[in-house]
Scaffold this motif. Structure first.
Motif, PDB file in Angstrom:
ATOM      1  N   VAL A  49       2.070  -1.446   0.347  1.00  0.00           N
ATOM      2  CA  VAL A  49       2.437  -0.675   1.539  1.00  0.00           C
ATOM      3  C   VAL A  49       2.327  -1.549   2.781  1.00  0.00           C
ATOM      4  CG1 VAL A  49       1.763   1.267   3.012  1.00  0.00           C
ATOM      5  CG2 VAL A  49       1.789   1.538   0.529  1.00  0.00           C
ATOM      6  N   ASN A 302       2.186   7.932  -3.599  1.00  0.00           N
ATOM      7  CA  ASN A 302       2.446   7.697  -2.181  1.00  0.00           C
ATOM      8  C   ASN A 302       1.136   7.467  -1.437  1.00  0.00           C
ATOM      9  OD1 ASN A 302       3.121   8.076   0.641  1.00  0.00           O
ATOM     10  ND2 ASN A 302       5.001   9.077  -0.027  1.00  0.00           N
ATOM     11  N   THR A 304       1.148   6.718   1.957  1.00  0.00           N
ATOM     12  CA  THR A 304       1.422   6.853   3.392  1.00  0.00           C
ATOM     13  C   THR A 304       1.526   8.294   3.856  1.00  0.00           C
ATOM     14  OG1 THR A 304       3.845   6.785   3.116  1.00  0.00           O
ATOM     15  CG2 THR A 304       2.697   4.673   3.340  1.00  0.00           C
ATOM     16  N   ASP A 305       1.949   9.190   2.985  1.00  0.00           N
ATOM     17  CA  ASP A 305       2.188  10.589   3.351  1.00  0.00           C
ATOM     18  C   ASP A 305       1.397  11.495   2.418  1.00  0.00           C
ATOM     19  OD1 ASP A 305       3.097  13.117   3.962  1.00  0.00           O
ATOM     20  OD2 ASP A 305       5.224  12.638   3.802  1.00  0.00           O
ATOM     21  N   LYS A 308       3.078  14.200   0.366  1.00  0.00           N
ATOM     22  CA  LYS A 308       3.977  13.793  -0.723  1.00  0.00           C
ATOM     23  C   LYS A 308       3.255  12.898  -1.731  1.00  0.00           C
ATOM     24  CE  LYS A 308       7.714  15.575   1.267  1.00  0.00           C
ATOM     25  NZ  LYS A 308       8.499  16.683   0.678  1.00  0.00           N
ATOM     26  N   ALA A 309       1.939  13.039  -1.804  1.00  0.00           N
ATOM     27  CA  ALA A 309       1.156  12.079  -2.585  1.00  0.00           C
ATOM     28  C   ALA A 309       0.756  12.580  -3.967  1.00  0.00           C
ATOM     29  CB  ALA A 309      -0.107  11.681  -1.805  1.00  0.00           C
ATOM     30  N   TYR A 313       5.587  14.356  -6.856  1.00  0.00           N
ATOM     31  CA  TYR A 313       6.540  13.586  -6.064  1.00  0.00           C
ATOM     32  C   TYR A 313       6.869  12.239  -6.703  1.00  0.00           C
ATOM     33  CZ  TYR A 313       5.771  17.312  -2.794  1.00  0.00           C
ATOM     34  OH  TYR A 313       5.697  18.563  -2.235  1.00  0.00           O
TER      35      TYR A 313
END
Length: 584
Positions: A49, A302, A304-305, A308-309, A313
């Motif tokens: 990331v 994920n 970062t979010d 949505k982790a 997702y």
């Protein structure tokens, strides 16, 4: 700093340096050399990331700056000073099962771990003592067949965690970005309908989690359930990994017998059930397969979010087949697959089996389902139930995802005595159709996210409707306080999602709910649909009364379930029927 600078210049340079450090923290720590050790997979996922120039989520930065398990000394120091945690530590301490829940309560909640939701009577008695000494004198049974103890002062946080371990239980990894309590069939080993006893598999996975630090590097929480096809449903299809026992017939390319069917990505709060993979897993290999699934999630989740982790997702992004391919790569072998027609029909669950007296597979013995007021138990009731289990049962306390518990191994000639003793505690083994399926999260009394007092209002709904509607079929009513959906409002016959209802142009609000109907699980899986928005809490009980009256009047047959009735009609037609009861 050089003496050549004036005091004003020195202050400028100090502020400049502080700004650079803050900027680095905001972007995440710098990418170091290739990480090693058990935390390496999670660190590598974070590194990717950062190398892409993206920002880590705040919680990812907290973990990167200091792994929670490396900070126990600071937790002890805070306890010695009766000090509330700052946000970063409030997140970290959840790795020890401690949640500081201010402003709802200026104290910790401690959540436990107990594989398959089963503990011994003496352990329940011990927890009652801890709740009395270090908490608020009560516990809550959760929708993961678990216990929570609340109102723990910061000064008592460490002694609570350590005393729980003295009882042979633990709270490690019970919150934050971890694999949560492992659920299983509550009647495992005693159920005449079950295909398999889930206890050894839930236990093996539980201890694997506890002893494998690499599985604590998840990007978000993770749920695993084992359903042995017993009488009481486990809601395995709402879990990230759903192991559902199935009987595979001969002639389909795999050895016939009992396997676990693998489902992935269940998270009904995000409107998704576990997806069928076509994969079946030998029960003895469930831990190995689950480990591989979690490791793929660690790599691809994920960072970062937070919204949505979850695993859902990853599946959305990669597709189920591609995800399973990665799991097979991690395992180093192919997984077995069978067609739907290879699986024999599973035994049907019983929506009332978690309440009342039911015969076990062992002749002359019974389990007794105890009704709890929306999951709450006083310390005195905990002690009393422990004594009943030890004196009249087999010494096991079995928690369910329906926020109640079972006392097992009660001989036929002791059932009446056990029921009388339970009644003497202010509890019961009998419940109306409404109360038996009533589920509520903690609510705003103990959770800062909740918009309403769900447990109190659930009791108000039950009292109101019991006195006015003679319901003759089981119904599930689920009240959840926020979008996190801890009470799983989407799978209830009637689901309530708390909200704040505007009552003035000045922005004043009161507690209220959005009402949904038609949810289900297992073979009846389906997401509830919204029929009413912004109903004031004071009006909810009467609204549900009208809904139940309309159901009784318009159902197609006496045995038509509420969810089936709701699904037969469009939302507009349902509202017309419900509103007509108000006019009547």
């Amino acid at each position: 700093m050089s003496g050549d600078f004036t005091p004003e210049q020195k202050r400028y340079l100090e502020g400049f340096a502080s700004g650079l450090q803050a900027g680095r923290a905001a972007r995440g720590a710098k990418v170091d050399a290739e990480p090693t050790g058990p935390d390496a997979p999670a660190l590598r996922a974070q590194d990717r990331v950062l190398k892409e120039g993206r920002k880590l989520a705040e919680q990812e930065r907290f973990k990167r700056e200091e792994h929670p398990f490396d900070a126990y000394g600071r937790l002890k120091a805070q306890a010695e000073n009766n000090e509330a945690p700052k946000p970063a530590d409030n997140f970290r301490w959840r790795y020890f099962g401690l949640f500081y829940v201010a402003p709802a309560q200026n104290s910790y909640m401690c959540r436990l771990r107990m594989p398959n939701g089963i503990l011994k009577a003496w352990q329940l008695a011990g927890l009652a003592d801890l709740a009395e000494r270090y908490g608020g004198g009560y516990s809550h049974v959760t929708t993961r067949a678990n216990l929570q103890i609340r109102e723990i002062e910061p000064s008592n946080a460490v002694v609570m965690v350590e005393a729980i371990q003295d009882l042979g239980l633990c709270s490690r990894g019970a919150g934050a970005d971890n694999i949560r309590n492992v659920t299983g069939t509550p009647t495992a080993g005693i159920d005449p309908r079950e295909l398999i006893d889930t206890r050894p598999y839930a236990r093996e996975w539980h201890f694997h989690i506890l002893n494998e630090r690499g599985l604590y590097g998840l990007p978000r929480k993770f749920n695993v359930a084992f359903d042995g096809a017993g009488t009481i449903p486990v809601l395995e299809d709402t879990n990230d990994i759903a192991f559902a026992a199935v009987d595979v017939a001969d002639g389909h390319g795999v050895e016939p017998g009992i396997w676990f069917r693998l489902g992935l990505g269940g998270i009904t709060g995000h409107r998704d059930f576990a997806r069928e993979t076509g994969v079946v897993v030998r029960p003895a290999e469930a831990t190995q397969v689950a480990d591989a699934i979690v490791r793929v999630f660690i790599e691809h989740g994920n960072r970062t979010d937070r919204n949505k982790a979850r695993l859902k997702y990853v599946l959305d992004a990669l597709g189920v087949d591609a995800f399973v391919d990665l799991v097979e790569d991690t395992l180093g072998r192919k997984l077995a697959r069978v067609a739907v027609e290879a699986i024999n029909p599973r035994p049907r669950y019983d929506r009332d089996a978690h309440v009342g007296v039911h015969a076990q597979k062992q002749a002359g013995l019974n389990w007794i389902g105890v009704v709890l007021p929306v999951g709450k138990l006083t310390a005195a009731q905990m002690c009393g139930l422990a004594k009943i289990s030890a004196d009249l049962g087999d010494g096991d306390i079995r928690l369910t995802v329906w926020q109640n518990l079972l006392i097992s191994g009660v001989a036929d000639d002791k059932v009446a005595l056990a029921q009388a003793a339970i009644e003497a505690l202010g509890l019961t083994t009998n419940a109306t159709s409404i109360r038996a399926g009533l589920v509520a999260c903690t609510g705003n009394v103990g959770c800062k996210f909740a918009a309403s007092d769900t447990k109190r209002q659930a009791e108000e709904i039950a009292r109101w409707c019991e006195a006015r509607v003679a319901l003759d079929t089981p119904i599930n009513i689920h009240l959840t306080g926020c979008h996190h959906s801890c009470a799983q409002h989407y799978v209830g016959d009637i689901g309530l999602l708390a909200c704040r209802v505007p009552v003035s142009d000045e922005g004043d609000t009161v507690e209220g709910y959005h009402l949904l109907v038609g949810g289900g699980f297992g073979p009846d899986a389906g997401l509830a649909r919204e029929v009413y928005r912004d109903v004031k809490a004071e009006q909810v009980a009467a609204t549900i009364e009208r809904m139940l009256r309309a159901y009784l009047k318009h159902r197609s047959a006496p045995n038509e379930a509420f969810f089936a009735f709701a699904r037969r009609h469009e939302v507009a037609a349902l509202k017309d029927m419900f509103d007509a009861e108000a006019a009547a």
